[in-house]
Enzyme design. Structure first.
Site, PDB file in Angstrom:
ATOM      1  N   HIS A  25       2.978 -78.443  69.362  1.00 59.20           N
ATOM      2  CA  HIS A  25       3.761 -79.617  68.956  1.00 59.20           C
ATOM      3  C   HIS A  25       3.740 -80.665  70.061  1.00 59.20           C
ATOM      4  CE1 HIS A  25       7.192 -81.745  66.990  1.00 59.20           C
ATOM      5  NE2 HIS A  25       7.456 -82.084  68.241  1.00 59.20           N
ATOM      6  N   GLU A  26       4.089 -80.247  71.262  1.00 61.36           N
ATOM      7  CA  GLU A  26       4.113 -81.186  72.381  1.00 61.36           C
ATOM      8  C   GLU A  26       2.703 -81.640  72.761  1.00 61.36           C
ATOM      9  OE1 GLU A  26       6.838 -82.470  73.321  1.00 61.36           O
ATOM     10  OE2 GLU A  26       8.070 -81.112  72.124  1.00 61.36           O
ATOM     11  N   HIS A  29       1.874 -84.722  70.809  1.00 60.41           N
ATOM     12  CA  HIS A  29       2.404 -85.927  71.459  1.00 60.41           C
ATOM     13  C   HIS A  29       1.546 -86.308  72.667  1.00 60.41           C
ATOM     14  CE1 HIS A  29       5.970 -85.920  69.026  1.00 60.41           C
ATOM     15  NE2 HIS A  29       6.475 -84.812  69.541  1.00 60.41           N
TER      16      HIS A  29
END
Length: 377
Positions: A25-26, A29
């Site tokens: 998920h990170e 980003h």
């Protein structure tokens, strides 16, 4: 009944689910931010004091926190939770300011924020693609092979051989569609359409209620129609068709989540059914004990959950940032910094309150409160 896994096995399984999913998920980003030229100052898996880490040649500090319940990427210029420009940001040299998150145009900021949840969905879709290729697409026609005596289906006039075409205003194509819809709606009265000998018949059905117990002793209240389906047929899936099957399954899972949340909001489903980290840990251990395939499917399911939850328009979540960016796009000006700051504070309080609540639910499901009450009494 299968014996529940031990605490160490449960913790290990939980970390194997949450750790990689938070990481990807990170990472979503991070990579999109890097693509747009934003400097990442820190990439953390877990919160709190750093227990391990290193700094790469770009100046990003990669670290692991002692509390493995989340993670974050801190981009250059992220000097407050709302990522708003402030005097400290304005004081940066122009060349440094150009590498900050706030310096980027609105559409780039939105894509950087959106990348995290999208990555979680992509991970789940890739797993489901693998399942489709390995096991095929299991589909059973929504035809009543049998009707249980005294069931909701019998009360609604359904007979063996009838084909259900719509339930609750939703088109039904497979028996799985039928079961999924009913399972989340115990005791609800919904419209019904079925076909008998080529003739379409409309009516209503009150979905029955059943309490099921899984192989670990957990009990669940679910909806039941009392219809028996035929044998499922596994249709082989080609490499070209597999992504479509995986996307369809992902959409169905998201629809179930939306329905469940709607039922909790409207009071049709108890808030006691909300689970938190402890419940996820328990289920992770249970699925790992059942084998690799159930465990990998759980990873896909949790990944979809993470992507969906992070898209909710709640301040402090990715969806909250996207909501403010949408307002900025419509009004052509940023949301008032004071209003945004208070919104993010409120969002933080709400998330902390929710965490306390679901943890309390988890402890109740483990019987902790009853044991404490017994000791006090």
């Amino acid at each position: 009944m299968i014996e529940a896994p031990g605490i160490l096995w449960t913790i290990a399984a939980f970390l194997l689910v949450i750790g990689p999913l938070v990481f990807v998920h990170e990472l979503g980003h991070y990579f999109v931010g890097r693509w747009f030229g934003v400097k990442a100052e820190a990439f953390s898996i877990g919160f709190g004091r750093e227990i391990a880490g290193w700094t790469d040649r770009r100046g990003t500090r990669w670290k692991v926190g002692w509390l493995p319940l989340g993670g974050y990427v801190r981009f250059a210029g992220d000097m407050n939770p709302a990522s708003q420009p402030d005097p400290e940001w304005l004081a940066l040299p122009p060349e440094e300011r150009a590498k900050t998150f706030q310096a980027k145009p609105l559409w780039q900021r939105a894509l950087i924020v959106l990348a995290g949840p999208v990555t979680n969905f992509l991970v789940a879709i890739l797993i489901l693609i693998g399942f489709a290729l390995a096991f095929g697409d299991l589909r059973t026609p929504a035809v009543a092979n049998s009707v249980e005596a005294g069931s909701a289906a019998e009360a609604a006039g359904i007979r063996p051989g009838d084909r259900i075409t719509a339930l609750g205003g939703r088109e039904i194509e497979t028996f799985n569609d039928l079961a999924r819809f009913a399972r989340l709606r115990p005791a609800e009265m919904v419209p019904l359409t079925f076909v008998r000998e080529g003739r379409s018949i409309e009516g209503e059905i009150r979905i029955g209620v059943a309490v099921e117990q899984d192989r670990f002793g957990n009990s669940y209240r679910v909806g039941r129609l009392g219809i028996g389906g035929g044998m499922p047929q596994a249709t082989p899936v080609s490499l070209l068709a597999a992504p479509g099957v995986a996307v369809r399954q992902t959409v169905e899972i998201v629809q179930d989540m939306v329905s469940a949340i709607g039922q909790i909001i409207t009071g049709r489903r108890s808030v006691k059914e909300l689970g938190g980290p402890l419940k996820i840990a328990e289920i992770s251990g249970q699925q790992a004990a059942l084998g690799l395939t159930p465990f990998i499917f759980l990873v896909a399911l949790i990944s979809i959950n993470l992507g969906f939850i992070n898209l909710l328009p709640v301040p402090m979540l990715d969806g909250g940032h996207l909501l403010f960016y949408a307002i900025e796009g419509v009004t052509r000006r940023p949301v008032n910094p004071v209003a945004m700051e208070w919104a993010f504070r409120g969002g933080l309080v709400a998330l902390l309150a929710l965490m306390v609540f679901v943890t309390t639910n988890d402890l109740a499901s483990f019987g902790v409160w009853n044991r404490i009450a017994g000791l006090i009494g």
